[in-house]
Design a protein around this motif. Structure first.
Motif, mmCIF file in Angstrom:
data_model
loop_
_atom_site.group_PDB
_atom_site.id
_atom_site.type_symbol
_atom_site.label_atom_id
_atom_site.label_comp_id
_atom_site.label_asym_id
_atom_site.label_seq_id
_atom_site.Cartn_x
_atom_site.Cartn_y
_atom_site.Cartn_z
ATOM 1 N N LEU A 176 4.878 -5.088 4.626
ATOM 2 C CA LEU A 176 4.561 -5.377 3.330
ATOM 3 C C LEU A 176 5.502 -6.042 2.531
ATOM 4 C CD1 LEU A 176 1.861 -3.639 3.794
ATOM 5 C CD2 LEU A 176 2.034 -3.242 1.404
ATOM 6 N N ARG A 201 0.173 -5.494 -2.918
ATOM 7 C CA ARG A 201 1.267 -4.671 -2.640
ATOM 8 C C ARG A 201 1.644 -4.238 -4.006
ATOM 9 N NH1 ARG A 201 6.332 -8.042 -0.422
ATOM 10 N NH2 ARG A 201 6.012 -8.875 -2.444
ATOM 11 N N SER A 216 4.780 0.011 5.482
ATOM 12 C CA SER A 216 4.861 -1.064 6.483
ATOM 13 C C SER A 216 5.358 -0.393 8.147
ATOM 14 C CB SER A 216 6.010 -1.925 6.062
ATOM 15 O OG SER A 216 5.687 -2.733 4.754
#
Length: 293
Positions: A176, A201, A216
């Motif tokens: 991300l 996000r 992530s």
């Protein structure tokens, strides 16, 4: 075939851009859109009243009652339901012989990180408490559901829980931070873009660091993960990130099979009636799981 794919990408892009401009979060709109591409295969859906998170059993004539896929739907963490993914779930059941247990995890912006991850962890632990052995379970997800699949596996390793037989990620979002803009690559022709991803996000993290491993997975300690299948399209915006994840996982001795499907785009497995590749890709998932048994 390329022209047909291009037309489909335009239809999907227009749909999501229209709803985004109208700030529409009505899940029924997206559910009906996805279901318009349904195979209409035989399916039975049963809500599980005792689960810790709203969840549904999806079974077909091929389903084993003792083998279960914990399915995590897509939808950018702010939309999406089992209903919109029910055809994909029944296809997974048909090709694997597993029953599917689909989790309607908590959505943003009301429920930012880590609520969705916690919902998925609780769902796996509930299945274990219900008597399913770890080698009778598989975790599978699509798009941001693929992200949650990997995050759940990382969390299970950390708490010392026995891992499932395998993990299946269809077009997963693994980083991300979105460190590199791949828009310039000539093969990219996708319906997602970086503006969309950045909005998702921001809604999900609410100021928390995107490098957090459960946000992530590419930044997590990948050692000890169960075998993983990743499917992505050659035209995907985030293809390079998935390749980076594959390379890092292999360095940690994780068995990772990365399949790059020529000419396909983000989450193409949802568009059954328009793409023959969908049937073949789901069969490949079935073959992967059967090889693990």
């Amino acid at each position: 075939m390329a022209g047909k794919v291009d037309d489909l990408v335009k239809i999907i892009t227009n749909k999501f851009q229209q709803e985004s401009k109208e700030l529409n979060r009505d899940n029924s709109i997206f559910d009906e859109f996805y279901l318009s591409f349904s195979s209409n295969g035989p399916i039975k859906i049963i809500e599980e009243q005792d689960a810790p998170v709203e969840s549904y059993w999806i079974v077909t004539p091929q389903s084993s009652p003792r083998k279960v896929i914990l399915f995590i739907h897509g939808g950018a963490l702010n939309q999406g339901t089992t209903k919109g993914h029910q055809d994909l779930c029944q296809q997974l059941s048909r090709h694997t012989g597993f029953s599917v247990f689909s989790v309607d995890y908590s959505l943003t912006p009301e429920n930012p990180f880590p609520t969705a991850v916690e919902d998925c962890i609780q769902s796996y632990l509930w299945l274990r408490d219900e008597g399913f052995k770890s080698d009778e379970l598989v975790i599978a997800g699509i798009s941001f559901g693929g992200n949650l699949t990997l995050s759940t596996l990382l969390a299970l390793v950390k708490i010392g829980e026995k891992l499932p037989l395998g993990g299946v990620c269809m077009s997963p979002v693994v980083d991300l931070k979105f460190p590199v803009a791949y828009n310039h690559l000539k093969d990219v022709n996708d319906w997602i873009n970086y503006e969309m991803l950045e909005n998702f996000r921001n809604s999900y993290l609410k100021g928390q660091k995107p490098s957090t491993p459960l946000v992530s997975p590419i930044y997590g300690d990948l050692k000890g993960l169960t075998p993983i299948l990743i499917q992505c399209g050659s035209r995907e915006l985030l293809l390079c990130d998935m390749k980076r994840f594959r390379d890092l996982a292999i360095k940690k001795d994780v068995k990772v099979n990365l399949e790059v499907w020529q000419g396909m785009f983000h989450s193409w497995q949802l568009f059954y009636t328009h793409l023959p590749e969908t049937e073949r890709s789901l069969k490949a998932i079935g073959d992967f799981i059967k090889e693990l048994e």
